[in-house]
Every structure is written in C-alpha cells, then in structure tokens.
Design an enzyme around this catalytic site. Structure first.
Site, PDB file in Angstrom:
ATOM      1  N   TYR A  32       0.846  -1.202   0.000  1.00  0.00           N
ATOM      2  CA  TYR A  32       0.000   0.000   0.000  1.00  0.00           C
ATOM      3  C   TYR A  32       0.885   1.258   0.000  1.00  0.00           C
ATOM      4  O   TYR A  32       0.519   2.294  -0.565  1.00  0.00           O
ATOM      5  CB  TYR A  32      -0.963  -0.024   1.191  1.00  0.00           C
ATOM      6  CG  TYR A  32      -2.176   0.858   0.981  1.00  0.00           C
ATOM      7  CD1 TYR A  32      -3.089   0.598  -0.033  1.00  0.00           C
ATOM      8  CD2 TYR A  32      -2.404   1.959   1.805  1.00  0.00           C
ATOM      9  CE1 TYR A  32      -4.204   1.411  -0.235  1.00  0.00           C
ATOM     10  CE2 TYR A  32      -3.519   2.776   1.611  1.00  0.00           C
ATOM     11  CZ  TYR A  32      -4.408   2.497   0.596  1.00  0.00           C
ATOM     12  OH  TYR A  32      -5.507   3.301   0.406  1.00  0.00           O
ATOM     13  N   LYS A  44      -3.077   8.648   2.386  1.00  0.00           N
ATOM     14  CA  LYS A  44      -4.313   8.535   3.173  1.00  0.00           C
ATOM     15  C   LYS A  44      -4.143   9.180   4.548  1.00  0.00           C
ATOM     16  O   LYS A  44      -5.089   9.766   5.087  1.00  0.00           O
ATOM     17  CB  LYS A  44      -4.745   7.076   3.319  1.00  0.00           C
ATOM     18  CG  LYS A  44      -5.217   6.435   2.020  1.00  0.00           C
ATOM     19  CD  LYS A  44      -6.333   7.201   1.343  1.00  0.00           C
ATOM     20  CE  LYS A  44      -6.965   6.431   0.198  1.00  0.00           C
ATOM     21  NZ  LYS A  44      -7.831   7.293  -0.640  1.00  0.00           N
TER      22      LYS A  44
END
Ligand SMILES: NC(=O)c1ccc[n+]([C@@H]2O[C@H](COP(=O)([O-])OP(=O)(O)OC[C@H]3O[C@@H](n4cnc5c(N)ncnc54)[C@H](O)[C@@H]3O)[C@@H](O)[C@H]2O)c1
Length: 259
Positions: free
Chosen positions: A159, A166
């Site tokens: 990720y 994020k």
C-alpha cells in the site's frame, strides 16, 4: 433508502471511472435518496463510461470534465455547477492515484516524483475541491465526504505511498472540518474495507488483502460498495448533523482486531 432523505439536495461526485467505482455506488444511493447529482470524469476515455452510467439514473446529472491536478479545470467545474445548480449541498471526493511501481514491494524506493504525484492527486485535491465548493455551500449546511483506507494508519504490504497519502487525507479532513465548521460545513471521511475496483487492482497482491480481511473481520466477510454508499447518504443527510471531522470505518469491523 428513503427518497426524502436528500430530496432537492445538490451534490457533486468526483471519482466515477466505471460501474465498479465506489463513487458510482455512492452516486446511485444519493440519487435514490432524492439528490440531484453533478458527476465529473478525469478524461475522454472515462467520459464515455460515465455518460453511459448516467443514463441509468432517475434524473439526468450534470456531467463535467475535471482532472484534479489542474486548478483551471477545478475552477471551471465549480463555475459551471454554480451556473447550473446555483448552490451546492454536498461534495463527494472518491479519488486516488499512485504510480503502479510505487504500489509494489519496497516503500523505501518511492521516488520523489511518485510521492508528489500520489499526495497531490489523493490528498491535496480534497483541499482544492473543498476551497472551490465552500462558497457554493454558504448557508446550506454543506457536507464534504472523502474515502480512505486503514493503510493510512497501519502498514499493509504494497500500500506504501498510498498509506502516506491517506494519512495526509485524514489529517486534512480534521483541519478542513475545524475551519469550515464556522460556515456550518461538515467534513467527514469513510475508511472503507477493501473492494475490488480499478484503483484497488493497481495494488500488488490485492486479492490476498481481500481474503485476509474477510477472514479476520468480525463480520467474517468483505464489504459491499453499497454499504459505503449508504454511509455516504447518512453523512450527507441531516441524520449526521452533529458529526464532523470523523473517520467512519465501514470495514466489517476489521480495524478493531489486534491479532
Ligand atoms: N477499493 C478499495 O479497496 C478502497 C478501500 C478504501 C478506500 N478506497 C478509496 O476509494 C476512493 C475511490 O476509489 P475506487 O476504489 O472506487 O477506485 P476507482 O478507480 O473506481 O476510483 C478512483 C478514481 O480516481 C480518479 N482519479 C485518479 N486521478 C485523478 C485525477 N488526477 N483527477 C480526477 N480524478 C482522478 C479516477 O478517474 C477514478 O475515477 C479512492 O480514494 C480509494 O483510495 C478504496
């Protein structure tokens, strides 16, 4: 979903690419709840998909191009929304991008350009869109909703830079909520569990993430886009009028599990 919940509300949705997009599930739910929608698309290739999907909605939406890395396109979109709608009640930000090579293996090798691109598209765009939307939300108890993933808080293999983006996005939600609260505009974030979409397929080994999440989550399954969409309806409605600056998990409970 009650068709009265968002009756007459005008909501702009950024992030529909195809029928699997979370933004499309949100658009359908908002529309069912009575909202009038403005949809944006990134490029000509996506425009065709968006126009085809739009035909299935009960009210034909306003459809406009917007690459969120381009300030002039953001200005144009909101001036067209102002012209057509007059005002705006809601903004859905369901946009993320990172280079394929930055979603695979080592985080350490993330390039400066790849980092900047991921953060610009996936995090900064929320602030840019909110700044443009806020004047149209004046006196309307506006709501802004964005989408995140637990990878902004905990480490998930591959990720990588999107996790950093994020984290920046979620912190932006709090700063924006604090500032825009004085104009009675609420800003919230849905942290969704993994869903098989175009963006998700860019993450190496995404299928393993889906399987592991379903196995560990209290509800013992993955989530449906419609579950995220219903939460977005709640966040855009008066039912959530006391909620701002929040990160709401719609992940079958996965985030509470330690081991
Ligand atoms: N799919 C998941 O597992 C999952 C989980 C949690 C959060 N999310 C988040 O949900 C949001 C929506 O993603 P999705 O999974 O529906 O995938 P998606 O690929 O359908 O949507 C991503 C959207 O971002 C748009 N986009 C990318 N760069 C852009 C730019 N420069 N300008 C304008 N638009 C741009 C794409 O056109 C696309 O519509 C993203 O923020 C994603 O990180 C997804």
């Amino acid at each position: 979903m009650s068709s009265a919940l968002l009756k007459g509300k005008k909501i702009a949705v950024f992030g529909v690419a195809n029928k699997w997009s979370i933004a499309w599930a949100i658009t359908q739910a908002l529309s069912e709840a009575g909202a009038h929608i403005a949809l944006t698309y990134i490029d000509e290739r996506t425009e065709e998909n968006v126009r085809t999907l739009a035909k299935t909605l009960p009210h034909h939406p306003l459809i406009l191009p917007c690459d969120v890395t381009k300030d002039d396109q953001i200005d144009t979109v909101f001036s067209k929304i102002k012209h057509e709608f007059g005002e705006l009640d809601g903004l859905i930000h369901a946009i993320a991008y990172a280079r394929k090579e930055d979603l695979d293996g080592s985080f350490l090798k993330t390039s400066r350009a790849g980092f900047q691109e991921a953060l610009d598209v996936s995090a900064y765009s929320l602030t840019a869109l909110s700044r443009a939307a806020a004047p149209l939300m004046k006196g309307r108890d506006g709501c802004i909703v964005t989408l995140s993933f637990l990878g902004g808080w905990r480490v998930f293999p591959n990720y990588n830079v999107m996790g950093v983006a994020k984290a920046a996005l979620e912190t932006s939600v709090r700063y924006l909520a604090a500032e825009l609260g004085t104009q009675r505009i609420r800003v919230n974030c849905i942290s969704a569990g993994p869903i098989n979409t175009l963006a998700a397929r860019g993450i190496s080994n995404f299928r393993t993430l889906l399987t592991q999440s379903a196995a560990k989550a209290p509800l013992q399954r993955n989530i449906e886009p419609a579950e995220v969409a219903d939460t977005a309806v709640y966040l855009c409605s008066h039912l959530s009028r006391g909620v701002t600056g929040e990160i709401l998990y719609v992940d079958a409970g996965y985030n509470i599990i330690g081991a």
